[in-house]
Design a protein around this motif. Structure first.
Motif, PDB file in Angstrom:
ATOM      1  N   ALA A 177      12.422  -3.779  -2.983  1.00  0.00           N
ATOM      2  CA  ALA A 177      12.757  -2.622  -3.820  1.00  0.00           C
ATOM      3  C   ALA A 177      14.272  -2.466  -3.883  1.00  0.00           C
ATOM      4  CB  ALA A 177      12.138  -1.362  -3.248  1.00  0.00           C
ATOM      5  N   SER A 178      14.763  -2.155  -5.058  1.00  0.00           N
ATOM      6  CA  SER A 178      16.194  -1.903  -5.201  1.00  0.00           C
ATOM      7  C   SER A 178      16.505  -0.511  -4.667  1.00  0.00           C
ATOM      8  CB  SER A 178      16.616  -2.024  -6.661  1.00  0.00           C
ATOM      9  OG  SER A 178      16.198  -0.883  -7.378  1.00  0.00           O
ATOM     10  N   ASP A 179      17.757  -0.205  -4.645  1.00  0.00           N
ATOM     11  CA  ASP A 179      18.220   1.082  -4.150  1.00  0.00           C
ATOM     12  C   ASP A 179      17.864   2.222  -5.106  1.00  0.00           C
ATOM     13  OD1 ASP A 179      19.483   2.514  -2.140  1.00  0.00           O
ATOM     14  OD2 ASP A 179      21.379   2.547  -3.216  1.00  0.00           O
ATOM     15  N   ASP A 180      17.380   1.911  -6.305  1.00  0.00           N
ATOM     16  CA  ASP A 180      17.055   2.918  -7.316  1.00  0.00           C
ATOM     17  C   ASP A 180      15.607   3.400  -7.234  1.00  0.00           C
ATOM     18  OD1 ASP A 180      19.608   2.647  -8.314  1.00  0.00           O
ATOM     19  OD2 ASP A 180      19.028   1.138  -9.777  1.00  0.00           O
ATOM     20  N   VAL A 181      14.925   3.055  -6.157  1.00  0.00           N
ATOM     21  CA  VAL A 181      13.498   3.342  -6.041  1.00  0.00           C
ATOM     22  C   VAL A 181      13.215   4.079  -4.737  1.00  0.00           C
ATOM     23  CG1 VAL A 181      11.216   2.265  -5.803  1.00  0.00           C
ATOM     24  CG2 VAL A 181      12.886   1.298  -7.377  1.00  0.00           C
ATOM     25  N   ASN A 182      12.435   5.148  -4.819  1.00  0.00           N
ATOM     26  CA  ASN A 182      11.931   5.818  -3.621  1.00  0.00           C
ATOM     27  C   ASN A 182      10.580   5.198  -3.301  1.00  0.00           C
ATOM     28  OD1 ASN A 182      14.070   7.645  -3.413  1.00  0.00           O
ATOM     29  ND2 ASN A 182      13.103   9.046  -4.847  1.00  0.00           N
ATOM     30  N   VAL A 183      10.376   4.829  -2.048  1.00  0.00           N
ATOM     31  CA  VAL A 183       9.130   4.220  -1.609  1.00  0.00           C
ATOM     32  C   VAL A 183       8.373   5.257  -0.787  1.00  0.00           C
ATOM     33  CG1 VAL A 183       8.081   2.300  -0.360  1.00  0.00           C
ATOM     34  CG2 VAL A 183      10.248   1.963  -1.564  1.00  0.00           C
TER      35      VAL A 183
ATOM     36  N   ASN B 272       0.831  -1.205   0.000  1.00  0.00           N
ATOM     37  CA  ASN B 272       0.000   0.000   0.000  1.00  0.00           C
ATOM     38  C   ASN B 272       0.866   1.256   0.000  1.00  0.00           C
ATOM     39  OD1 ASN B 272      -2.499   1.275  -0.187  1.00  0.00           O
ATOM     40  ND2 ASN B 272      -2.567   1.627   2.010  1.00  0.00           N
ATOM     41  N   CYS B 273       1.661   1.381  -1.059  1.00  0.00           N
ATOM     42  CA  CYS B 273       2.539   2.536  -1.197  1.00  0.00           C
ATOM     43  C   CYS B 273       2.753   2.818  -2.684  1.00  0.00           C
ATOM     44  CB  CYS B 273       3.871   2.288  -0.501  1.00  0.00           C
ATOM     45  SG  CYS B 273       4.806   0.925  -1.194  1.00  0.00           S
ATOM     46  N   ILE B 274       3.443   3.902  -2.951  1.00  0.00           N
ATOM     47  CA  ILE B 274       3.799   4.283  -4.315  1.00  0.00           C
ATOM     48  C   ILE B 274       5.320   4.218  -4.430  1.00  0.00           C
ATOM     49  CG2 ILE B 274       3.834   6.177  -5.996  1.00  0.00           C
ATOM     50  CD1 ILE B 274       1.187   7.146  -4.733  1.00  0.00           C
ATOM     51  N   THR B 275       5.808   3.606  -5.509  1.00  0.00           N
ATOM     52  CA  THR B 275       7.248   3.587  -5.761  1.00  0.00           C
ATOM     53  C   THR B 275       7.546   4.497  -6.943  1.00  0.00           C
ATOM     54  OG1 THR B 275       6.995   1.612  -7.151  1.00  0.00           O
ATOM     55  CG2 THR B 275       7.608   1.262  -4.849  1.00  0.00           C
ATOM     56  N   VAL B 276       8.650   5.219  -6.829  1.00  0.00           N
ATOM     57  CA  VAL B 276       9.067   6.148  -7.884  1.00  0.00           C
ATOM     58  C   VAL B 276      10.529   5.877  -8.203  1.00  0.00           C
ATOM     59  CG1 VAL B 276       9.262   8.561  -8.598  1.00  0.00           C
ATOM     60  CG2 VAL B 276       7.479   7.893  -6.973  1.00  0.00           C
ATOM     61  N   ASN B 277      10.823   5.595  -9.469  1.00  0.00           N
ATOM     62  CA  ASN B 277      12.209   5.372  -9.898  1.00  0.00           C
ATOM     63  C   ASN B 277      12.955   6.696  -9.894  1.00  0.00           C
ATOM     64  OD1 ASN B 277      11.271   2.833 -10.476  1.00  0.00           O
ATOM     65  ND2 ASN B 277      11.494   3.006 -12.668  1.00  0.00           N
TER      66      ASN B 277
ATOM     67  N   TRP C 189      15.926  12.190  -9.547  1.00  0.00           N
ATOM     68  CA  TRP C 189      14.895  12.604  -8.596  1.00  0.00           C
ATOM     69  C   TRP C 189      15.100  11.838  -7.293  1.00  0.00           C
ATOM     70  CZ3 TRP C 189       9.027  12.661 -10.182  1.00  0.00           C
ATOM     71  CH2 TRP C 189       8.358  13.630  -9.440  1.00  0.00           C
ATOM     72  N   THR C 190      16.185  12.159  -6.607  1.00  0.00           N
ATOM     73  CA  THR C 190      16.526  11.471  -5.364  1.00  0.00           C
ATOM     74  C   THR C 190      15.494  11.807  -4.288  1.00  0.00           C
ATOM     75  OG1 THR C 190      17.886  13.313  -4.632  1.00  0.00           O
ATOM     76  CG2 THR C 190      18.990  11.550  -5.876  1.00  0.00           C
ATOM     77  N   LEU C 191      15.546  11.097  -3.195  1.00  0.00           N
ATOM     78  CA  LEU C 191      14.595  11.335  -2.107  1.00  0.00           C
ATOM     79  C   LEU C 191      14.705  12.761  -1.589  1.00  0.00           C
ATOM     80  CD1 LEU C 191      12.379  10.059  -0.440  1.00  0.00           C
ATOM     81  CD2 LEU C 191      14.115   9.261   1.168  1.00  0.00           C
ATOM     82  N   GLU C 192      15.926  13.282  -1.512  1.00  0.00           N
ATOM     83  CA  GLU C 192      16.113  14.662  -1.050  1.00  0.00           C
ATOM     84  C   GLU C 192      15.428  15.649  -1.997  1.00  0.00           C
ATOM     85  OE1 GLU C 192      18.791  12.486  -1.474  1.00  0.00           O
ATOM     86  OE2 GLU C 192      18.740  11.938   0.647  1.00  0.00           O
ATOM     87  N   LYS C 193      15.618  15.472  -3.293  1.00  0.00           N
ATOM     88  CA  LYS C 193      14.973  16.361  -4.272  1.00  0.00           C
ATOM     89  C   LYS C 193      13.464  16.155  -4.279  1.00  0.00           C
ATOM     90  CE  LYS C 193      18.911  16.842  -7.317  1.00  0.00           C
ATOM     91  NZ  LYS C 193      19.540  16.412  -8.542  1.00  0.00           N
TER      92      LYS C 193
END
Length: 158
Positions: free
Chosen positions: A80-86, A58-63, A120-124
């Protein structure tokens, strides 16, 4: 094997589509193929890849690497790989597949701003403002988002 053995002919602009029909292929499978034993691939990482993480559903993943900005709703637990923001919902609202589809569309509409050189890193992502429908008090109108998605054709298939 026949195509693989002829691969040297098709590189740097020479395409196989013009001469593929001319590659000699045996009429029947050679005996050595039937006698070959294929060993299963083994790895010391049987359960997971070292750079991945187990994530709750129940989440959204963004590459943010590769196809930057591609977003997906995850209804089941996943790795999830390290290339994905959850992305998970905050405590004051609950995510469902309809609200997720609305938000995913908005996220994908912003992916043109990011790419290989500007990931589009987690910080950005935390700094990025995405515009959602809001109530008079300025809080996101999640009920509207859900109702809107449910009015779309084929929304019953989500």
């Amino acid at each position: 094997m026949c195509i693989q053995k002829n691969a040297y002919r098709y590189s740097y602009g020479r395409q196989a589509n013009k001469t593929l029909k001319d590659i000699m292929i045996p009429e029947k499978v050679p005996q050595w193929v039937r006698e070959s034993k294929i060993e299963p691939i083994s790895t010391k990482y049987n359960e997971k890849i070292a750079t991945s993480q187990y994530c709750k559903p129940n989440c959204i993943t963004v590459n943010y690497n590769g196809s930057v900005g591609e977003a997906f709703y995850q209804k089941d637990p996943f790795w999830a790989s390290d290339d994905v923001n959850v992305l998970y919902a905050k405590d004051f609202w609950k995510l469902n597949q309809y609200i997720a589809m609305f938000i995913i569309t908005v996220i994908k509409a912003n992916k043109y701003r990011f790419g290989y050189g500007r990931k589009w890193t987690l910080e950005k992502m935390k700094e990025t403002i995405i515009k959602l429908p809001s109530k008079k008090d300025g809080k996101p109108d999640f009920e509207y988002m859900e109702r809107y998605i449910k009015t779309l054709p084929y929304s019953d298939r989500i």
